[in-house]
Enzyme design. Structure first.
Site, PDB file in Angstrom:
ATOM      1  N   SER A 133      29.524  -3.168  22.284  1.00  0.00           N
ATOM      2  CA  SER A 133      28.152  -2.691  22.087  1.00  0.00           C
ATOM      3  C   SER A 133      27.206  -3.654  22.780  1.00  0.00           C
ATOM      4  O   SER A 133      27.492  -4.861  22.858  1.00  0.00           O
ATOM      5  CB  SER A 133      27.840  -2.664  20.588  1.00  0.00           C
ATOM      6  OG  SER A 133      26.461  -2.489  20.381  1.00  0.00           O
ATOM      7  N   TYR A 146      20.664  -6.417  13.029  1.00  0.00           N
ATOM      8  CA  TYR A 146      22.102  -6.081  12.921  1.00  0.00           C
ATOM      9  C   TYR A 146      23.005  -7.304  12.774  1.00  0.00           C
ATOM     10  O   TYR A 146      24.029  -7.394  13.446  1.00  0.00           O
ATOM     11  CB  TYR A 146      22.607  -5.312  14.159  1.00  0.00           C
ATOM     12  CG  TYR A 146      21.668  -4.394  14.845  1.00  0.00           C
ATOM     13  CD1 TYR A 146      20.962  -3.428  14.148  1.00  0.00           C
ATOM     14  CD2 TYR A 146      21.506  -4.451  16.226  1.00  0.00           C
ATOM     15  CE1 TYR A 146      20.113  -2.547  14.795  1.00  0.00           C
ATOM     16  CE2 TYR A 146      20.658  -3.576  16.886  1.00  0.00           C
ATOM     17  CZ  TYR A 146      19.962  -2.629  16.164  1.00  0.00           C
ATOM     18  OH  TYR A 146      19.131  -1.775  16.816  1.00  0.00           O
TER      19      TYR A 146
HETATM   20  N1  LIG Z   1      26.712   5.270  18.336  1.00  0.00           N
HETATM   21  C1  LIG Z   1      26.177   4.313  19.047  1.00  0.00           C
HETATM   22  O1  LIG Z   1      24.995   4.376  19.442  1.00  0.00           O
HETATM   23  C2  LIG Z   1      26.989   3.110  19.455  1.00  0.00           C
HETATM   24  C3  LIG Z   1      26.367   2.125  20.239  1.00  0.00           C
HETATM   25  C4  LIG Z   1      27.103   1.029  20.650  1.00  0.00           C
HETATM   26  C5  LIG Z   1      28.450   0.924  20.303  1.00  0.00           C
HETATM   27  N2  LIG Z   1      29.028   1.895  19.526  1.00  0.00           N
HETATM   28  C6  LIG Z   1      30.448   1.742  19.194  1.00  0.00           C
HETATM   29  O2  LIG Z   1      31.144   2.943  19.483  1.00  0.00           O
HETATM   30  C7  LIG Z   1      32.267   3.080  18.584  1.00  0.00           C
HETATM   31  C8  LIG Z   1      32.198   4.432  17.885  1.00  0.00           C
HETATM   32  O3  LIG Z   1      30.972   4.501  17.182  1.00  0.00           O
HETATM   33  P1  LIG Z   1      30.399   5.858  16.564  1.00  0.00           P
HETATM   34  O4  LIG Z   1      28.944   5.861  16.839  1.00  0.00           O
HETATM   35  O5  LIG Z   1      31.247   6.996  16.971  1.00  0.00           O
HETATM   36  O6  LIG Z   1      30.608   5.520  15.004  1.00  0.00           O
HETATM   37  P2  LIG Z   1      30.777   6.515  13.748  1.00  0.00           P
HETATM   38  O7  LIG Z   1      30.196   7.827  14.058  1.00  0.00           O
HETATM   39  O8  LIG Z   1      30.262   5.728  12.594  1.00  0.00           O
HETATM   40  O9  LIG Z   1      32.362   6.665  13.640  1.00  0.00           O
HETATM   41  C9  LIG Z   1      33.136   5.545  13.316  1.00  0.00           C
HETATM   42  C10 LIG Z   1      34.584   5.956  13.335  1.00  0.00           C
HETATM   43  O10 LIG Z   1      35.362   4.822  12.910  1.00  0.00           O
HETATM   44  C11 LIG Z   1      36.261   5.263  11.907  1.00  0.00           C
HETATM   45  N3  LIG Z   1      36.660   4.200  10.995  1.00  0.00           N
HETATM   46  C12 LIG Z   1      35.891   3.362  10.264  1.00  0.00           C
HETATM   47  N4  LIG Z   1      36.654   2.530   9.536  1.00  0.00           N
HETATM   48  C13 LIG Z   1      37.945   2.858   9.821  1.00  0.00           C
HETATM   49  C14 LIG Z   1      39.193   2.373   9.395  1.00  0.00           C
HETATM   50  N5  LIG Z   1      39.301   1.384   8.489  1.00  0.00           N
HETATM   51  N6  LIG Z   1      40.323   2.911   9.918  1.00  0.00           N
HETATM   52  C15 LIG Z   1      40.245   3.913  10.806  1.00  0.00           C
HETATM   53  N7  LIG Z   1      39.091   4.443  11.254  1.00  0.00           N
HETATM   54  C16 LIG Z   1      37.953   3.914  10.746  1.00  0.00           C
HETATM   55  C17 LIG Z   1      35.530   6.361  11.183  1.00  0.00           C
HETATM   56  O11 LIG Z   1      36.458   7.143  10.469  1.00  0.00           O
HETATM   57  P3  LIG Z   1      36.156   7.768   9.003  1.00  0.00           P
HETATM   58  O12 LIG Z   1      35.616   9.141   9.277  1.00  0.00           O
HETATM   59  O13 LIG Z   1      37.485   7.741   8.350  1.00  0.00           O
HETATM   60  O14 LIG Z   1      35.150   6.860   8.342  1.00  0.00           O
HETATM   61  C18 LIG Z   1      34.894   7.089  12.366  1.00  0.00           C
HETATM   62  O15 LIG Z   1      35.826   7.970  12.970  1.00  0.00           O
HETATM   63  C19 LIG Z   1      32.174   1.892  17.627  1.00  0.00           C
HETATM   64  O16 LIG Z   1      32.992   0.844  18.093  1.00  0.00           O
HETATM   65  C20 LIG Z   1      30.718   1.479  17.726  1.00  0.00           C
HETATM   66  O17 LIG Z   1      30.498   0.130  17.385  1.00  0.00           O
HETATM   67  C21 LIG Z   1      28.321   2.984  19.087  1.00  0.00           C
END
Ligand SMILES: NC(=O)c1ccc[n+]([C@@H]2O[C@H](COP(=O)([O-])OP(=O)(O)OC[C@H]3O[C@@H](n4cnc5c(N)ncnc54)[C@H](OP(=O)(O)O)[C@@H]3O)[C@@H](O)[C@H]2O)c1
Length: 227
Positions: A133, A146
């Site tokens: 990120s 954060y």
């Molecule tokens: N969205 C953004 O703007 C953004 C920006 C920068 C970086 N990122 C990065 O992109 C990646 C995906 O983010 P996102 O926005 O898609 O997040 P999200 O919508 O919150 O989804 C997170 C995912 O991680 C899973 N997860 C959490 N804990 C887990 C565990 N113990 N074991 C297995 N799965 C688990 C969740 O599954 P459950 O449904 O089971 O909870 C969900 O599928 C992350 O690494 C995040 O830091 C996102």
């Protein structure tokens, strides 16, 4: 088939978008998730139960995959948590939020990567992608937002560098990639990018980055990010 990719956290958000994109591009997708009922039933997307916090869950996922598939060509460590709202003051943040962020965003990546290295070694050209990120960029940090999330992503960046150094000899490159600010449960509805836009760019970048760039930190379009 273009290759076999294992994506963690594939039930929703960017992980789910990546699973669909890789499947549409001819990859066999191992979509790892805590709740596999949420994983798409596309024939090219195979649901794998996996909780990155559990040794038993991760080793059982590795055994299932080793029994049914020849190798893993790409591991995408996508799972992460974002404890709190993000604007809390240091004195008000429970220590557990830091522990939770590190347990999933750093130790979870270590647990998963270790378990799947034997299957990555069976691929003719394996690679590891750590979804990082912009919040993990130390040199550009000028605010106090954060805390738990950003310090865990900075640690993930260091982990990426160390892994890249260790696995360079085996020709397994390791990259940290930022997906941009994306409309997901974590990114919120004000984010400018859709999951499809981010996953589309990430697909191009993850499949194109060369071995020589291992250990690098990149944006979704392959642009170099500051540390
Ligand atoms: N969205 C953004 O703007 C953004 C920006 C920068 C970086 N990122 C990065 O992109 C990646 C995906 O983010 P996102 O926005 O898609 O997040 P999200 O919508 O919150 O989804 C997170 C995912 O991680 C899973 N997860 C959490 N804990 C887990 C565990 N113990 N074991 C297995 N799965 C688990 C969740 O599954 P459950 O449904 O089971 O909870 C969900 O599928 C992350 O690494 C995040 O830091 C996102």
């Amino acid at each position: 088939m273009a290759g076999i990719v294992l994506i963690t956290g594939a039930a929703r958000g960017i992980g789910r978008g990546l699973a669909k994109k890789f499947a549409a591009e001819g990859w066999l997708v191992l979509a790892a998730a805590r709740r596999t009922t949420d994983v798409s039933l596309d024939p090219a997307i195979h649901a794998i139960p996996l909780d990155v916090l559990s040794d038993d869950s991760v080793s059982s996922a590795a055994a299932t995959i080793a029994a049914g598939y020849p190798c893993i060509d790409m591991l995408i460590n996508n799972t992460a948590v974002f404890p709190g709202e993000g604007n809390e003051r240091l004195e008000d943040i429970p220590a557990e939020w830091f522990e939770d962020a590190f347990a999933t965003n750093v130790v979870g990546v270590i647990r998963v990567t270790r378990a799947f290295l034997p299957l990555l070694r069976k691929s003719a050209s394996a690679r590891i992608i750590n979804i990082s990120s912009g919040a993990g960029t130390v040199s550009e940090k000028t605010d106090s937002a954060y805390y738990p999330y950003s310090v865990s992503k900075a640690a993930l960046n260091m982990l990426t560098r160390a892994m890249a150094a260790e696995y360079r000899e085996e020709k397994i490159p390791v990259f940290a990639l930022s997906p941009g600010w994306v409309k997901t449960d974590m990114g919120g509805s004000a984010a400018p990018l859709s999951v499809e836009e981010s996953a589309g760019s990430l697909f191009q970048t993850t499949t194109r980055l060369e071995l020589e760039k291992s250990g690098g930190f990149f944006g979704r379009d392959g642009e170099v990010y500051p540390w």
